[in-house]
Design a protein around this motif. Structure first.
Motif: not given
Length: 241
Positions: A54-64, A30-43, A6-9
Motif C-alpha cells: 500500500l505504501n510505495l514511493p512514486t505511486l501509492d498502492g491504491v493508485t497502482v 519492483k520497488y516503487d509504484g511506477k516501476e511496478g505498474l510499468d512492469a505490469f503494463l508491459g506484459q 511490488i514492494e519497497d521493503n
C-alpha cells in the motif's frame, strides 16, 4: 506461477523470494509504484498474481491497483499494508484488490493466501471438457436474475452487471445459487476466499459494498443485509421496486 511483487521493503522482498523459489514460482520484484505498474503494463498477460504494498514511493498502492484494474479485471491482486486501520484496507479492496495481508505477516500466511486465491481463479477458468452452453447457458436462474460461470456474466432483468472482479463474481454466485439463504460473514469467508480470516470480516463488507454499487447501476438491490447475522440474495421484491 508468475508473481509480480511490488514492494519497497527489500528485506521483505528477499525473504519472499526464497519462499517463492521453494514453491517453484517465478517472481519479479519492483520497488516503487511506477516501476511496478510499468512492469505490469508491459506484459499484462504474463502475470498470474500481483502482490502490492500500500505504501510505495512514486505511486501509492491504491493508485497502482486502480490502474491495473483498468487493464485487467481478472488478475488476482493481494494488497500488503503495514497499516491496521479499517479505512486503508477497505479503500484497497474498493479499488479492486481481491485480498489484503497486514504487515508484519508470516511468509507462510502469504503463500497460503496466494495459493487459495490462485486456486479459485484456476477453477473458475477451467474448461469442463464439454460445451453445455447451448443446452444450459446459465448456472443460476431466478425470476429476475441469471448467471453464467463459464462466461462470468451476471444479468438482472436482462441488464448485465458489468465490471465484476473475480471475487465479486464468486461472492454473488455463492449468494445467488441459494436464494434467501442467510450467510454469515464467516461462512462467506470460508466459501468465497477458501480459508478463514480468524475473525477479520471487514473484507466481506467491503466487497458487498462494491458489489451493491455495481448492481444498483442496472436495477434494484438484490443483496440484502440480515442485521446481526450476515447477507442473503433475494430478488423476490424486484418487480415491486
Amino acid at each position: 506461477m508468475n508473481v509480480l511483487m511490488i514492494e519497497d521493503n527489500e528485506s521483505v522482498a528477499e525473504m519472499m523470494q526464497m519462499f517463492f523459489l521453494n514453491e517453484g514460482w517465478e517472481a519479479t520484484f519492483k520497488y516503487d509504484g511506477k516501476e511496478g505498474l510499468d512492469a505490469f503494463l508491459g506484459q499484462p498477460s504474463k502475470w498470474d498474481m500481483v502482490t502490492l504494498d500500500l505504501n510505495l514511493p512514486t505511486l501509492d498502492g491504491v493508485t497502482v491497483c486502480r490502474e491495473i484494474r483498468k487493464i485487467s479485471k481478472s488478475v488476482p491482486i493481494i494488497m500488503l499494508t503495514a497499516r491496521d486501520s479499517e479505512s486503508d484496507q477497505v479503500i484497497g479492496l474498493e479499488m479492486g484488490a481481491d485480498d489484503y495481508v497486514t504487515k508484519p505477516f508470516s511468509p507462510l500466511t502469504l503463500i497460503a493466501r496466494i495459493k487459495a486465491l490462485h486456486r479459485r481463479v484456476e477453477n473458475a477458468e477451467k474448461p469442463t471438457g464439454e460445451d453445455t452452453t447451448a443446452n444450459q447457458p446459465f448456472d443460476v436462474v431466478t425470476d429476475h436474475f441469471k448467471m453464467n460461470t463459464k462466461t462470468r456474466e451476471a444479468y438482472l432483468d436482462g441488464n448485465i452487471v458489468s465490471g465484476l472482479t473475480p471475487k465479486e463474481f464468486d461472492l454473488l454466485f455463492t449468494l445467488a445459487k441459494k436464494p434467501r439463504q442467510v450467510f454469515s460473514r464467516d461462512q462467506l469467508l470460508e466459501l468465497v476466499w477458501d480459508y478463514q480470516y480468524f475473525g477479520d470480516e471487514r473484507t466481506v463488507d467491503a466487497h458487498i459494498k462494491k458489489l451493491r454499487q455495481k448492481i444498483e447501476k442496472v436495477g434494484p438491490q438484490i443483496i440484502q443485509t440480515v442485521w446481526g447475522v450476515g447477507y442473503k440474495f433475494d430478488d423476490s421484491g424486484v418487480g415491486n421496486q
